[in-house]
Motif scaffolding. Structure first.
Motif, short mmCIF file in Angstrom:
data_model
loop_
_atom_site.label_atom_id
_atom_site.label_comp_id
_atom_site.label_asym_id
_atom_site.label_seq_id
_atom_site.Cartn_x
_atom_site.Cartn_y
_atom_site.Cartn_z
N SER A 1 -14.76 -12.62 14.77
CA SER A 1 -15.10 -11.64 15.04
C SER A 1 -14.10 -10.64 14.36
N ILE A 2 -13.40 -11.37 13.83
CA ILE A 2 -11.59 -10.84 13.10
C ILE A 2 -12.27 -9.45 11.84
N ASP A 3 -11.57 -8.38 12.57
CA ASP A 3 -11.57 -7.39 11.06
C ASP A 3 -10.17 -7.49 10.72
N TRP A 4 -10.66 -8.73 8.92
CA TRP A 4 -9.97 -8.53 8.56
C TRP A 4 -9.32 -7.31 7.63
N PRO A 5 -9.77 -6.46 6.97
CA PRO A 5 -9.22 -5.51 6.33
C PRO A 5 -7.92 -5.06 7.19
N SER A 6 -8.68 -5.11 9.00
CA SER A 6 -7.63 -3.86 9.42
C SER A 6 -6.26 -4.79 9.65
N GLN A 7 -6.15 -5.98 9.82
CA GLN A 7 -5.08 -6.96 9.30
C GLN A 7 -4.23 -6.88 8.36
N ARG A 8 -4.49 -6.34 7.08
CA ARG A 8 -3.19 -5.97 6.57
C ARG A 8 -1.50 -5.69 6.56
N ASP A 9 -1.65 -4.83 6.96
CA ASP A 9 -0.45 -4.04 8.09
C ASP A 9 -0.20 -4.51 9.23
N ASN A 10 -0.57 -5.49 9.81
CA ASN A 10 -0.58 -6.45 11.11
C ASN A 10 0.94 -7.53 11.05
N VAL A 11 2.09 -6.79 11.82
CA VAL A 11 2.67 -7.28 11.03
C VAL A 11 3.85 -7.78 13.07
N ALA A 12 3.89 -8.66 13.42
CA ALA A 12 4.75 -9.08 14.39
C ALA A 12 6.03 -7.97 14.58
N SER A 13 6.59 -7.51 15.26
CA SER A 13 7.60 -6.67 15.88
C SER A 13 8.96 -7.57 15.50
N CYS A 14 8.44 -9.14 16.36
CA CYS A 14 9.68 -10.02 15.62
C CYS A 14 10.40 -10.49 15.01
N ASP A 15 8.78 -10.00 13.74
CA ASP A 15 9.53 -10.69 12.15
C ASP A 15 9.55 -9.42 11.78
N LEU A 16 9.75 -8.42 11.67
CA LEU A 16 9.57 -7.06 10.36
C LEU A 16 10.72 -6.81 10.74
N TYR A 17 11.31 -7.20 9.06
CA TYR A 17 12.72 -6.38 8.70
C TYR A 17 12.60 -4.83 7.93
N THR A 18 11.89 -5.47 6.97
CA THR A 18 11.50 -4.15 6.15
C THR A 18 10.29 -3.71 6.02
N PRO A 19 9.80 -2.75 6.67
CA PRO A 19 8.59 -2.13 6.75
C PRO A 19 7.85 -1.23 5.00
N HIS A 20 7.37 -0.91 5.62
CA HIS A 20 6.60 -0.57 4.29
C HIS A 20 7.39 0.52 4.17
N SER A 21 7.68 1.20 3.26
CA SER A 21 7.35 2.78 2.91
C SER A 21 6.29 4.08 2.66
N TRP A 22 6.77 4.83 2.62
CA TRP A 22 5.41 5.47 2.63
C TRP A 22 5.19 5.38 0.92
N LEU A 23 6.23 4.91 -0.12
CA LEU A 23 5.59 4.92 -1.52
C LEU A 23 4.57 3.96 -1.60
N LEU A 24 5.36 2.38 -0.67
CA LEU A 24 4.26 1.50 -1.31
C LEU A 24 3.13 1.67 -0.13
N ASN A 25 2.99 2.74 1.50
CA ASN A 25 1.48 2.72 1.83
C ASN A 25 0.92 3.56 0.86
N MET A 26 0.86 4.45 -0.01
CA MET A 26 0.24 5.17 -1.48
C MET A 26 -0.29 3.97 -1.92
N ALA A 27 0.89 3.39 -2.77
CA ALA A 27 0.34 2.05 -3.44
C ALA A 27 -0.93 1.60 -3.14
#
Length: 591
Positions: A189-215
């Motif tokens: 039942s998992i909507d896989w495309p919606s998980q692409r940007d899902n990163v647990a807060s305890c893991d995230l050190y370098t968030p996606h930049s606006w440039l990376l999101n546009m790319a």
């Protein structure tokens, strides 16, 4: 030195633990290739190491001094399952509970998503495209993988291949079981495309930049409509690069991650029985280390066949000089400094495209004060021994290197280190750079500020101690206790700068002596190394090399006859006694 000499092995080198990261070993155990080999030969030792470091409640981390993360917990959980541990094992039950409390494995960073997809317990649709066609672009184009740092491009190279072919394990009972164990939601039942940007807060050190999101918007759209012919061409190009890497390094590659994924690609293309895959299998032990805590995976190895054959055939001194000097000179960056492996190939905007989420500064090979200082010291020594050889060129390298180091000093007098912990380490290299140019603490404001930074952080016991958190926070964070390696680095820097207040040095030397164990060894203490800001590395040889270096330099700079020139202090006597093989504790102290 007597103790350290006993650690030398038969072929003459000193081995040392180069571990620390907890996400490397699990990546060596994907059942799609060779887990049965591992289970038979190395399984028990691997099992004990993973058990040892999956801390209380089976909370695993990215490295041995890190907090609990989804990345570490998931990969080590899966590794234990692949090694034969059942899901009802009490420790795995606790780990699974911890993982679910963080939202399950859906929040794993992109590198973890990749490995779960390979194991067929995560969908490739849950990853942003790795765009294999980028390798077909002209190498001069901005963003071409050739402009990336070598460790980065050599990892994403085989990753892109696996993504392109959607390489994954066949489904079996273990696959179905892991799909249930790792997630809170039902797998189907998992909507896989919606998980692409899902990163647990305890893991995230370098968030996606606006440039990376546009790319990603552009590249993910392209992925839906890409040309099959162009994709086949890209796969061929990727395969050629991977084969070349295997040939050049004899299937070791530049590090364990690229080696592992290269091995996976060769298995996919040629099968289990192919000579290349079997050569990959034989080189696995080159990355393994058995310690008291079990078998772990080393961070990187230098290939046995380094392919510098010309050096071995040079007979004339002048030819050797030419090769060595011009090799060093070719590595200099336009800013006057030196990086780790090669010149910097791309601009700062590339770091805005960092897709790793868990590491910092991985996209380009930056210029570092450690590398620059090391090259300066080598060339200065060279110039002293061969004053007529390329004197003007060497002088220019030294001058511009010193300018680079001066520019990189922080307002508080420190230099930030990038390959060990952290400001103590970097400041030592900064001071050594000025010292090799004959600039001492009394002759330059830059050097005085560096010395003052270290002296302000000397602890009551006389030593220095810096916590690994300094690397992540990029600010000095003192550890609770003095550390052998930090104390040694600080003393080396101060002595290089000829710091005038010798009592500061004596207190530090005394602290080192008091930390020494009865057999001549020193305690390991906190972790000493780091790469890419967030991942710690164990350097077990540091605790011997640097104290020996410190004591030798102190004895040379302050020999016994000079003690009469100034008031003799107890710690000076201790230093001399110790360096001449007499245990000062048995004479001066009651234990």
């Amino acid at each position: 030195m007597k103790f350290y000499s006993l650690l030398q092995v038969e072929d003459g080198h000193w081995p040392g633990d180069y571990g620390g990261p907890l996400f490397l070993l699990p990546e060596m155990v994907p059942k799609t290739t060779y887990s049965m080999i591992f289970r038979k030969c190395f399984g028990p030792d691997m099992f004990s190491w993973i058990r040892h470091y999956m801390a209380e409640g089976m909370r695993s981390t990215q490295h041995i001094e890190d907090k609990s993360t989804v990345f570490g917990t998931t990969l080590n959980y899966v590794a234990l399952r692949l090694l034969g541990v059942g899901p009802d094992d009490p420790s795995l039950v606790q780990a699974r509970s911890n993982l679910h409390s963080k939202g399950g494995a859906l929040g794993i960073p992109s590198w973890g998503k990749f490995w779960l997809a390979v194991l067929n317990v995560y969908s490739w649709d849950g990853m942003h495209t790795l765009l294999p066609e980028m390798w077909l672009l002209p190498s001069w184009m901005p963003g071409h993988p050739a402009s990336l740092w070598c460790h980065c491009r050599q990892v994403y190279l085989p990753m892109s291949y696996c993504y392109a072919v959607r390489l994954c394990a066949l489904e079996d009972d273990l696959t179905h079981s892991l799909r249930q164990e790792l997630y809170i939601e039902k797998y189907d039942s998992i909507d896989w495309p919606s998980q692409r940007d899902n990163v647990a807060s305890c893991d995230l050190y370098t968030p996606h930049s606006w440039l990376l999101n546009m790319a990603y918007v552009f590249m993910d759209f392209y992925e839906k409509h890409h040309s099959m012919g162009l994709r086949r061409h890209a796969l061929h190009e990727l395969s050629q690069h991977i084969q070349a890497d295997d040939r050049f390094t004899k299937c070791i590659s530049i590090g364990p991650i690229s080696k592992t994924i290269n091995m996976l690609v060769r298995w996919h293309e040629e099968g289990f029985g192919s000579p290349t895959f079997q050569e990959h299998v034989t080189r696995i032990p080159d990355y393994l280390w058995i310690g008291l805590d079990g078998m772990k995976m080393q961070v990187r190895r230098t290939p046995c066949n380094s392919h510098f054959a010309p050096l071995a055939t040079v007979r004339e001194e002048q030819g050797l000089h030419d090769i060595t000097f011009w090799q060093l000179l070719s590595m200099r960056n336009p800013d006057g400094g030196f990086a780790t492996y090669e010149t910097k190939r791309g601009g700062w905007l590339l770091e805005k495209l960092n897709p790793s989420e868990v590491f910092g500064d991985i996209m380009i090979d930056y210029t570092y004060v450690e590398c620059t200082s090391a090259v300066m010291q080598a060339l200065k020594l060279w110039k002293e021994n061969f004053p007529e050889y390329c004197s003007s060129a060497i002088s220019d390298v030294l001058k511009r290197g010193l300018e680079f180091c001066q520019q990189r000093q922080r307002p508080d007098g420190s230099w930030e280190g990038s390959w060990a912990v952290c400001f103590t380490y970097g400041t030592w290299f900064g001071l050594e750079a000025f010292a090799c140019m004959g600039v001492s603490a009394g002759a330059a404001c830059t050097v005085k500020k560096g010395c003052d930074f270290l002296v302000r952080r000397q602890m009551v016991c006389g030593g220095w101690g810096e916590d690994f958190e300094s690397c992540e926070q990029r600010n000095y964070i003192q550890s609770q206790e003095a550390q052998v390696h930090c104390t040694a680095w600080a003393l080396l820097g101060l002595m290089a700068a000829r710091y005038p207040h010798v009592e500061v040095l004596e207190r530090g030397v005394r602290c080192l002596m008091e930390m020494q164990l009865a057999n001549g060894d020193w305690p390991q203490g906190n972790i000493a190394g780091v790469f890419n800001k967030t991942c710690a590395i164990s350097y077990t040889n540091y605790k011997n090399i640097f104290p020996i270096w410190v004591l030798g330099r102190f004895a040379r700079l302050y020999p016994p006859q000079e003690k009469a020139i100034r008031p003799i202090k107890a710690c000076s006597i201790i230093s001399v006694l110790w360096l001449f093989g007499v245990c000062p504790c048995s004479i001066l102290f009651e234990r």
